[in-house]
Design a protein around this motif. Sequence first.
Motif, PDB file in Angstrom:
ATOM      1  N   LEU A   1     -34.626 -24.646 -25.452  1.00  0.00           N
ATOM      2  CA  LEU A   1     -35.210 -25.950 -25.721  1.00  0.00           C
ATOM      3  C   LEU A   1     -35.574 -26.032 -27.205  1.00  0.00           C
ATOM      4  CD1 LEU A   1     -37.489 -26.172 -22.554  1.00  0.00           C
ATOM      5  CD2 LEU A   1     -35.272 -27.283 -22.905  1.00  0.00           C
TER       6      LEU A   1
ATOM      7  N   TYR B   1     -38.228 -32.972 -24.345  1.00  0.00           N
ATOM      8  CA  TYR B   1     -37.537 -32.667 -23.090  1.00  0.00           C
ATOM      9  C   TYR B   1     -38.370 -33.155 -21.903  1.00  0.00           C
ATOM     10  CZ  TYR B   1     -40.587 -28.509 -23.046  1.00  0.00           C
ATOM     11  OH  TYR B   1     -41.664 -27.660 -23.087  1.00  0.00           O
ATOM     12  N   PHE B   2     -37.632 -33.527 -20.853  1.00  0.00           N
ATOM     13  CA  PHE B   2     -38.250 -34.159 -19.694  1.00  0.00           C
ATOM     14  C   PHE B   2     -37.582 -33.649 -18.418  1.00  0.00           C
ATOM     15  CE2 PHE B   2     -37.907 -36.963 -23.329  1.00  0.00           C
ATOM     16  CZ  PHE B   2     -39.227 -37.341 -23.565  1.00  0.00           C
ATOM     17  N   SER B   3     -38.365 -33.626 -17.357  1.00  0.00           N
ATOM     18  CA  SER B   3     -37.822 -33.258 -16.051  1.00  0.00           C
ATOM     19  C   SER B   3     -37.098 -34.445 -15.458  1.00  0.00           C
ATOM     20  CB  SER B   3     -38.961 -32.806 -15.123  1.00  0.00           C
ATOM     21  OG  SER B   3     -38.475 -32.571 -13.822  1.00  0.00           O
ATOM     22  N   LYS B   4     -35.872 -34.199 -14.977  1.00  0.00           N
ATOM     23  CA  LYS B   4     -35.077 -35.260 -14.367  1.00  0.00           C
ATOM     24  C   LYS B   4     -34.330 -34.692 -13.169  1.00  0.00           C
ATOM     25  CE  LYS B   4     -31.746 -38.930 -15.372  1.00  0.00           C
ATOM     26  NZ  LYS B   4     -30.899 -39.568 -16.392  1.00  0.00           N
ATOM     27  N   SER B   5     -34.692 -35.177 -11.987  1.00  0.00           N
ATOM     28  CA  SER B   5     -34.128 -34.664 -10.732  1.00  0.00           C
ATOM     29  C   SER B   5     -34.328 -33.157 -10.675  1.00  0.00           C
ATOM     30  CB  SER B   5     -32.641 -35.036 -10.607  1.00  0.00           C
ATOM     31  OG  SER B   5     -32.496 -36.443 -10.623  1.00  0.00           O
ATOM     32  N   MET B   6     -33.236 -32.392 -10.628  1.00  0.00           N
ATOM     33  CA  MET B   6     -33.325 -30.935 -10.519  1.00  0.00           C
ATOM     34  C   MET B   6     -32.926 -30.243 -11.828  1.00  0.00           C
ATOM     35  SD  MET B   6     -34.508 -30.462  -7.547  1.00  0.00           S
ATOM     36  CE  MET B   6     -34.254 -28.693  -7.344  1.00  0.00           C
ATOM     37  N   ARG B   7     -33.059 -30.947 -12.962  1.00  0.00           N
ATOM     38  CA  ARG B   7     -32.704 -30.354 -14.240  1.00  0.00           C
ATOM     39  C   ARG B   7     -33.686 -30.819 -15.304  1.00  0.00           C
ATOM     40  NH1 ARG B   7     -28.621 -34.667 -14.506  1.00  0.00           N
ATOM     41  NH2 ARG B   7     -29.087 -35.941 -16.353  1.00  0.00           N
ATOM     42  N   THR B   8     -33.533 -30.248 -16.493  1.00  0.00           N
ATOM     43  CA  THR B   8     -34.341 -30.637 -17.644  1.00  0.00           C
ATOM     44  C   THR B   8     -33.445 -31.278 -18.685  1.00  0.00           C
ATOM     45  OG1 THR B   8     -35.894 -28.821 -17.270  1.00  0.00           O
ATOM     46  CG2 THR B   8     -35.892 -29.820 -19.456  1.00  0.00           C
ATOM     47  N   ASP B   9     -33.814 -32.463 -19.137  1.00  0.00           N
ATOM     48  CA  ASP B   9     -33.060 -33.169 -20.173  1.00  0.00           C
ATOM     49  C   ASP B   9     -33.719 -32.947 -21.526  1.00  0.00           C
ATOM     50  OD1 ASP B   9     -31.321 -34.055 -18.301  1.00  0.00           O
ATOM     51  OD2 ASP B   9     -31.856 -36.182 -18.421  1.00  0.00           O
TER      52      ASP B   9
END
Length: 304
Positions: free
Chosen positions: A219, A284-292
């Motif tokens: 990250l 960075y942000f949590s999105k569904s089952m991943r990190t964007d």
Amino acid sequence: MKENLNQDTGFGEKSTDMGGRMVNKDGSFNIKRKGISVKDRASGYQSMLTMSRPRFLATIFLFYFLMNCFFTALYWLAGPSGLEGVQKVEFWDRIKELFFFSTQTLTTVGYGRINPISEAANWIAAVESLIGFLSLAIATGLLYGRFSRPRAFIRFSDFLVYTHYKGTKALMFRLVCYKDDHLLMNAEIKVNVRIVTNDHSYRFFNLKLERSRVDSLVLNWTVVHPIDEESPFYGLSQKEIVNLQPEISAYLTGFDEVYSSIVVARISYAIQDFKFGFKFLPMYFSKSMRTDLDLSKLNLIDQE
């Protein structure tokens, strides 16, 4: 603060003997060497490896064009009887035929309609073929060197923030590895600062960091220098910090898995790059089952 004094930076101490910043924003050193010839101090190979892609391609095409122009002139001087198969008799039409014959000889294509018959033309074609072989080998080596040369695909924030941090103040900047396939392992960063003293001399200090090493740079990394008793900025107001004309330089190293090699990146922040009273916003942000990880937010800041 004394124990952090750094006398091994490679830069002088007198501020009147140096101009501008030590390190440019692109990581290159702000030094111009003089006193000897360009031939002795320049490296053509290094220049070809490090110049921009448009300039590299322009250099290759310019060499190719000028070399063919040179041999076109030699074929012209060899006389009209030197080559067999030339059909054009008008000046510019004949020049074009000789030029394209030169390109075929230089690249060893040799379509066969035009061929040398005189001794002079044969010698010219022989030398041109040799130069063509050598030029192709050099160009291939340069292309391979450019593609295989280890690079640190690191982007630093454009500025450094001076903000509140854990009950005190801190200087922060951040960086990120922006290539999907390049993962930096055992990344380590060293940061120092150059300040101007009252007697117009420079002093250098190693800045203590909250964290100077990460195992995997996956990250973004916010590099934090807490302003405590060991900091050269401890107890100083914003105006006093500005009067010091600090330049903060950072030196990052890490192991790139793709190149299987150590890569290096540098950056510096002069006083005009300081942002007082601002803080960085998340990247960075949590999105569904991943990190964007949003690379466009590298320089996103907000007032405290």
